[in-house]
Enzyme design. Sequence first.
Site, PDB file in Angstrom:
ATOM      1  N   THR A 114       0.819  -1.141   0.123  1.00 22.82           N
ATOM      2  CA  THR A 114      -0.079   0.182   0.088  1.00 22.82           C
ATOM      3  C   THR A 114       0.792   1.303   0.085  1.00 22.82           C
ATOM      4  OG1 THR A 114      -0.149   0.462   2.502  1.00 22.82           O
ATOM      5  CG2 THR A 114      -1.668  -1.221   1.477  1.00 22.82           C
ATOM      6  N   ASP A 115       0.343   2.265  -0.250  1.00 22.40           N
ATOM      7  CA  ASP A 115       1.193   3.533  -0.170  1.00 22.40           C
ATOM      8  C   ASP A 115       0.614   3.961   1.492  1.00 22.40           C
ATOM      9  OD1 ASP A 115       2.138   6.155  -0.417  1.00 22.40           O
ATOM     10  OD2 ASP A 115       0.883   6.745  -2.169  1.00 22.40           O
TER      11      ASP A 115
END
Length: 775
Positions: A479-480
Site C-alpha cells: 500500500t501507499d
Amino acid sequence: MAGESTAAAEKPRRIVVMGVSGCGKTTIGDLVARALGVPFLDGDSLHPVENVAKMAAGTPLTDEDRWPWLATVGTELANAGDGGLVLACSALRRSYRDAIREKAPDTVFLHLHGSKEVLRERTEGRSGHFMPPALLDSQLATLEPLDADEAGFVVDIAVPVSEVVAEALAGIAAVAGSKAQAGISPAGTAGTQARQFDVDLQAAPFNLDDDAVAWVDSTIRGMSLEEKIGQLFINHNNDYSPEYLDGVLENYHVGGMRYRPGPSAAVQEHIRYAQSKTRIPLLVASNPEMGGAGSCDDGTFVSTHLQAGSHPDKSIARKMGQVAGVETAALGCNWAFAPIVDIHYNWRNTVISTRAFGNTPEIVVERAKEYFDGISESPTVCAIKHFPGDGVDERDQHVVTSYNTLGYAEWNSSYGHVYREMIGHGVQSIMVGHIGAPELTRHFRPGTEDRDILPATLAPELLQDLLRGELGFNGLILTDASQMVGLTQAKKRKDLVPATIAAGCDMFLFFRNPAEDFQYMLDGYKSGVISDQRLHDALRRILGLKASLGLHKKPGAELVPPAEALRLIGSEAHLAVAAEIADKTVTLIKDTAGNLPITPETHKRIRLYGISGGSDFTRADPLAYLDTVKEELEIAGFEVHLFKTAEQREAAGEAGVNFMSVISDEATGDYADKYDAAFVFACVLGFAQEAAIRIKWSSPMAAEIPWYVTEVPTVFVSLNQPNHLIDVPMVKTAINAHAGTREAIRATIQKIQGKSEFQGTFNENVFCDSFDTRL
C-alpha cells in the site's frame, strides 16, 4: 505456483484472437499458434461468399449475417479436439463471443487492443483486404470489451510484435493458472469474484532457486501467528534510539522499515542496529526519487523525475538511478520506493508534476526503465508507484481520495501499457495508490454504484483481476502510506487495515497507532477477513523478496555496509553528475520579448524577488534558496537588490509597515531608474497539505507580482513546479530550472547571461491550456 501442475496440464488449447480490423489478429494469431504448437486459422476464411461480398462493398454485416458464421467458428474450435487451435475472429460483441462459446465453452479470448490512431494508420496501410479503413469507426463503436466473467485478457498492440506475442503467451498462461487455482475446469468461467493468484517464487521477478524457496517456506513454518501478522507491516521510523527499535521489533515483528531522512551516519547506525536485533532480515526502504537526497540529509540531489524527462538524453534517468542505488545501499537500504511511473496528463495535478517523467506513456516507460536499470546495479529492489496511475485527477490523495477516470480501453493503452512494460522489465514490487478507478472497477464489476467505488488499495478487482490477472504481475504489492486520507476516508480503521491485505496487498505501509493497527490486522485474520491462503501467499511474497536480495544468506552483522561506505554519499563524483544534469536540463520555456541574454554589462542592477508559497510541514525557511541565488548572481557580477515583504520587514524591526505601504514603496514611477532588470525565482513546494498548489503571494495585490514587466526586462525562474505560467502569464521570459540546488541555480544564471546554451525540453503542460501563457 499453487496448482502449477494442473495449470500446465490444462493449458488453454482454444484461443480466439479478437479485435477490430488492423489490430494484427492474423499476424499475432499465427505467431502465438506457432509458439503453442497448435494450428492457426483465420476466421474470415469461414465467412460465406455473401458476407465477403458485403464487406468488400463497404456494407456492414447484420447480426443475421453473422450468426451462421459464428456457429461455424465455434464448431471449428470444438472440433480441434485435444490438439487445440488458435483462430482469428473480430468477436466484437459479447453476444458474438457467447455464440462461439455455445459450441466451444472452453475458448479463451485474446483481445488485441490499440488506440484509434494506431489502428487507422495500420488499416490505411493495408492492401488486398476486404475491410476498408472507413469501417474502423463503426467497428470501434460496436466493440464491447471483455467482461469480468469471460475467460480472456487484453494485450496492447502499441509495442513491437515480439512483445505483443510475449504478453499474449503470458496471458494465456495466467488464464490457465487462474482456472487451476480457482478449482474450476477449463470449460468454466471465473465468475464475478476476484480471482486469487498464488505466487511462483521460481518465476520472475523472484527467480529463486530450490534452496531459497525452502528457506522461505521453512521460515514461515517456524513463525508464530504474531510474527506472521507483523511481517505484513512496514514501520515508519521516527526515532533513532535503540529503545524505540527494540519496541517495534519485539512487539510488532515488522517485515520492513522506512526512514525519514537524517544524517547519513545516524541513519546507517540505526539500520545496522535494527538488522542485528531481528530474527528475520528486514526490508529497509527509502524514497530515492531524486537520487540519494530522499534517503538522508547529506544525500546527492541528482534530478527530479520531470527533469530526467526534460532532455533527449535518456541516460540522465539511469545516472539518477545509479547514484540513488549507490548512496542508499551505503546506508543499508535495500528497497527503493521508486521509480514513479505516473503520467502527468492534467497540468493542474501537482502531486506528480515534478515526480512524473512526462505526459506520455512512451517517455515514462523509457525513463523508468533507465532508472530501474541504473539502481539495479546496486543490491536494491524497486517498488514502482502509484497503481492504477496518478495524473488524471488534479487532487492529492494525501488529503482526499483521487480518481483515475479513464475508460478501460484508454487506460490499457496508457497506464496499462506502462505497467505491462515495467512488469516485463522485471520490476519486483508495486506500490498501490489510494486512487479509485471507476471505469476499471465497472469493467470487472458491472453495475458498481458510485458510492461503492473504492481506492485501489481496497479493490480486489484492481489488484487481483487486473494487476495479477490481466497484467500478470507475480511480485509483491504494498500500500501507499496508510495515514493518507485517500485511504482513511473509505472505511473505519479497524476494517480497512485487514481489508487491504484481503483485497490483494501484501504489505501495509506505516502504522497510525502500532498497537491498534497490529490488533486490527490480527483480528481481521482471526475473523476470516484475511484467509489462510491470502496470508500465506503474502508471507511467501515478502520473504521471497528478501531472499531475492540474498538477505537470508548473510549474518545480521553483514546486512549493512561498514561506516566507510558513507564516503560515497554526497561525493564529488556524484555532485559532478548532478551539475552535468542541471546544465543539460535547465529549460527556456519562452523568451517572446527577446529579453535574453541579460549580463552585468547590459543590466547591472537586478531587483530580485522570491516566491515560496509559504512554509510547509518541514518547518524549513521556504525562502532560504534566495541566499544561494543572490550569492551566485553577485559572483557573476550583478548588483542585487533583494525585495522583502511586509512580514520580512516587520521581522527585521521596521515599524509602521504594512502590505499597502510596501506596494506604495515598490511600485513607483522611477522603478526603471533604480533597476535594470527583475528576476523572479519561485520555489513553491507544497506536499500533502493541500489538494492543489498554486502561487500564493505575500499579500493582496502583492508588490512582488510581476506588474513591473512593462518597466524592465523580467525573467521568471521556477525551481520546482512546471505550471506557474497560469499565475504569471504576463512574464515574457520563463525558465524552468527544475531544482533549488546550487548546481541548478548556477547553471540557470550562466544561461541567462548567454554563457551556455539552454538544452532542456518541455511538454505542453507548461502552458496550462491558456493562450495568454504563450504570449
